[in-house]
Design a protein around this motif. Structure first.
Motif, PDB file in Angstrom:
ATOM      1  N   ARG A 140       0.823  -1.205   0.000  1.00  0.00           N
ATOM      2  CA  ARG A 140       0.000   0.000   0.000  1.00  0.00           C
ATOM      3  C   ARG A 140       0.864   1.265   0.000  1.00  0.00           C
ATOM      4  N   ARG A 141       2.028   1.166   0.627  1.00  0.00           N
ATOM      5  CA  ARG A 141       2.886   2.350   0.711  1.00  0.00           C
ATOM      6  C   ARG A 141       3.767   2.508  -0.518  1.00  0.00           C
ATOM      7  N   LEU A 142       4.333   1.396  -1.006  1.00  0.00           N
ATOM      8  CA  LEU A 142       5.279   1.460  -2.116  1.00  0.00           C
ATOM      9  C   LEU A 142       4.607   1.385  -3.480  1.00  0.00           C
ATOM     10  N   ARG A 143       3.382   0.827  -3.549  1.00  0.00           N
ATOM     11  CA  ARG A 143       2.651   0.646  -4.793  1.00  0.00           C
ATOM     12  C   ARG A 143       3.503  -0.016  -5.874  1.00  0.00           C
ATOM     13  N   PRO A 144       3.994  -1.232  -5.611  1.00  0.00           N
ATOM     14  CA  PRO A 144       4.771  -1.947  -6.626  1.00  0.00           C
ATOM     15  C   PRO A 144       3.887  -2.349  -7.793  1.00  0.00           C
ATOM     16  N   ASP A 145       4.515  -2.671  -8.913  1.00  0.00           N
ATOM     17  CA  ASP A 145       3.761  -3.130 -10.079  1.00  0.00           C
ATOM     18  C   ASP A 145       3.260  -4.556  -9.871  1.00  0.00           C
ATOM     19  N   VAL A 146       4.067  -5.378  -9.194  1.00  0.00           N
ATOM     20  CA  VAL A 146       3.723  -6.776  -8.928  1.00  0.00           C
ATOM     21  C   VAL A 146       4.187  -7.146  -7.527  1.00  0.00           C
ATOM     22  N   VAL A 147       3.357  -7.900  -6.810  1.00  0.00           N
ATOM     23  CA  VAL A 147       3.754  -8.470  -5.527  1.00  0.00           C
ATOM     24  C   VAL A 147       3.944  -9.966  -5.726  1.00  0.00           C
TER      25      VAL A 147
ATOM     26  N   GLN B  36       2.358  -8.263 -14.862  1.00  0.00           N
ATOM     27  CA  GLN B  36       2.498  -6.807 -14.853  1.00  0.00           C
ATOM     28  C   GLN B  36       1.722  -6.160 -16.003  1.00  0.00           C
ATOM     29  N   THR B  37       1.628  -6.848 -17.123  1.00  0.00           N
ATOM     30  CA  THR B  37       0.921  -6.291 -18.278  1.00  0.00           C
ATOM     31  C   THR B  37      -0.591  -6.367 -18.128  1.00  0.00           C
ATOM     32  N   GLY B  38      -1.047  -6.979 -17.049  1.00  0.00           N
ATOM     33  CA  GLY B  38      -2.482  -7.075 -16.824  1.00  0.00           C
ATOM     34  C   GLY B  38      -3.079  -8.400 -17.242  1.00  0.00           C
ATOM     35  N   GLN B  39      -2.242  -9.321 -17.732  1.00  0.00           N
ATOM     36  CA  GLN B  39      -2.723 -10.634 -18.110  1.00  0.00           C
ATOM     37  C   GLN B  39      -2.634 -11.581 -16.915  1.00  0.00           C
ATOM     38  N   ALA B  40      -3.448 -12.616 -16.935  1.00  0.00           N
ATOM     39  CA  ALA B  40      -3.367 -13.633 -15.900  1.00  0.00           C
ATOM     40  C   ALA B  40      -2.418 -14.724 -16.365  1.00  0.00           C
ATOM     41  N   LEU B  41      -1.705 -15.315 -15.419  1.00  0.00           N
ATOM     42  CA  LEU B  41      -0.768 -16.370 -15.773  1.00  0.00           C
ATOM     43  C   LEU B  41      -1.226 -17.682 -15.154  1.00  0.00           C
ATOM     44  N   LEU B  42      -1.733 -18.573 -15.991  1.00  0.00           N
ATOM     45  CA  LEU B  42      -2.149 -19.893 -15.540  1.00  0.00           C
ATOM     46  C   LEU B  42      -1.592 -20.926 -16.496  1.00  0.00           C
TER      47      LEU B  42
ATOM     48  N   LEU C 191      -6.703  -8.646   0.720  1.00  0.00           N
ATOM     49  CA  LEU C 191      -6.680  -7.242   1.129  1.00  0.00           C
ATOM     50  C   LEU C 191      -6.092  -6.341   0.049  1.00  0.00           C
ATOM     51  N   LEU C 192      -5.217  -6.907  -0.786  1.00  0.00           N
ATOM     52  CA  LEU C 192      -4.558  -6.112  -1.821  1.00  0.00           C
ATOM     53  C   LEU C 192      -5.264  -6.168  -3.175  1.00  0.00           C
ATOM     54  N   ALA C 193      -5.936  -7.287  -3.464  1.00  0.00           N
ATOM     55  CA  ALA C 193      -6.483  -7.465  -4.818  1.00  0.00           C
ATOM     56  C   ALA C 193      -7.874  -8.072  -4.849  1.00  0.00           C
ATOM     57  N   GLY C 194      -8.489  -8.221  -3.691  1.00  0.00           N
ATOM     58  CA  GLY C 194      -9.785  -8.876  -3.629  1.00  0.00           C
ATOM     59  C   GLY C 194     -10.935  -8.008  -4.090  1.00  0.00           C
ATOM     60  N   ALA C 195     -12.112  -8.604  -4.092  1.00  0.00           N
ATOM     61  CA  ALA C 195     -13.329  -7.881  -4.489  1.00  0.00           C
ATOM     62  C   ALA C 195     -13.531  -6.676  -3.581  1.00  0.00           C
ATOM     63  N   GLY C 196     -13.821  -5.551  -4.194  1.00  0.00           N
ATOM     64  CA  GLY C 196     -14.080  -4.354  -3.421  1.00  0.00           C
ATOM     65  C   GLY C 196     -12.869  -3.482  -3.156  1.00  0.00           C
ATOM     66  N   VAL C 197     -11.682  -3.970  -3.490  1.00  0.00           N
ATOM     67  CA  VAL C 197     -10.472  -3.158  -3.310  1.00  0.00           C
ATOM     68  C   VAL C 197     -10.460  -2.077  -4.385  1.00  0.00           C
ATOM     69  N   ALA C 198     -10.406  -0.829  -3.960  1.00  0.00           N
ATOM     70  CA  ALA C 198     -10.532   0.291  -4.903  1.00  0.00           C
ATOM     71  C   ALA C 198      -9.382   0.375  -5.888  1.00  0.00           C
TER      72      ALA C 198
ATOM     73  N   PRO D 187      -6.586  -2.117  -6.706  1.00  0.00           N
ATOM     74  CA  PRO D 187      -5.917  -3.400  -6.468  1.00  0.00           C
ATOM     75  C   PRO D 187      -4.485  -3.457  -6.989  1.00  0.00           C
ATOM     76  N   VAL D 188      -3.693  -4.274  -6.319  1.00  0.00           N
ATOM     77  CA  VAL D 188      -2.308  -4.521  -6.707  1.00  0.00           C
ATOM     78  C   VAL D 188      -2.240  -5.890  -7.369  1.00  0.00           C
ATOM     79  N   LYS D 189      -1.426  -6.030  -8.383  1.00  0.00           N
ATOM     80  CA  LYS D 189      -1.281  -7.317  -9.049  1.00  0.00           C
ATOM     81  C   LYS D 189      -0.446  -8.251  -8.167  1.00  0.00           C
TER      82      LYS D 189
END
Length: 219
Positions: A47-54, A124-130, A71-78, A80-82
């Motif tokens: 929340r403090r550093l706002r990294p691109d990816v955790v 980081q590009t916004g894609q999901a990795l599965l 808490l970082l990326a769940g439903a309702g998070v205004a 979200p962090v990747k």
């Protein structure tokens, strides 16, 4: 010069954490924004550093990686962090819960460094990795638990083609594999995926997979 992708590394095992950080920092397009060993600190730092990816381990003290991800990326998070989850095969159920909590993907701890780096860049590009095979094993294993009774809904706002694409996504097919199966271009597949996510109010392919199983669209 392109700004490096900033990565927060969270793992309670210092040797693992140091190894991950060393691999990441050695890349010209990536940099370690911070490190920590428990989930609560991970949330505070993110929340403090706002990294691109955790890069998030699951089993950590104080607050586990699943709750930290929620808490970082769940439903309702205004804002979200990747989150990219790192885990081992014997934690399959935890990985599934992390994906439901909002993680954008996961990579195995015993994967080669190149796969970890690819995962970070992809997320980081916004894609999901599965990984397709892991997806089939992971989500398929819990399909009976997450799918509601009563069969698939009849009022989904999807065209027959979009429904077909969604089922293939849930089966772990990549865009190129979907294109080959349906004999359409990868660009057309991307358009279908975007429409599906928009119509269903889903953030990424991870949520699409879980949604498809939950709705009984695949078995």
């Amino acid at each position: 010069m392109t700004t490096p992708v900033r990565v927060l590394v969270c793992d309670d095992q210092i040797l693992v954490r140091t190894g991950l950080a060393t691999i990441i920092d050695a890349q010209p397009d990536l940099e370690v924004a911070g490190e920590c060993g428990d989930g609560r600190t991970a949330v505070d730092l993110a929340r403090r550093l706002r990294p691109d990816v955790v890069v998030m381990d699951i089993r950590m003290p104080v607050l586990d990686g699943i709750e930290a991800t929620r808490l970082l990326a769940g439903a309702g998070v205004a804002d979200p962090v990747k989150v990219l989850v790192v885990t081992t095969f014997n934690l399959d159920e935890y990985v599934y819960e992390a994906l439901r909590a909002g993680a954008s993907g996961f990579v195995l701890k015993d994967a080669p460094p190149s796969r970890l780096l690819h995962a970070i860049r992809t997320v980081q590009t916004g894609q999901a990795l599965l990984d397709p095979e892991v997806t089939r094993r992971l989500v398929g294993r819990y399909a009976a638990r997450i799918r509601p009774t009563g069969g698939p809904p009849e009022d989904l706002p999807l065209t027959p083609r979009e429904l077909e694409v969604l089922r293939l996504i849930a089966d772990g097919f990549s865009n190129s594999e979907i294109a080959g199966t349906l004999l359409i271009s990868p660009e057309t597949v991307k358009t279908f995926v975007s429409r599906i996510l928009a119509k269903l109010g889903l953030r990424d392919r991870v949520q699409a997979v879980v949604y498809a199983y939950r709705q009984g669209l695949v078995t």
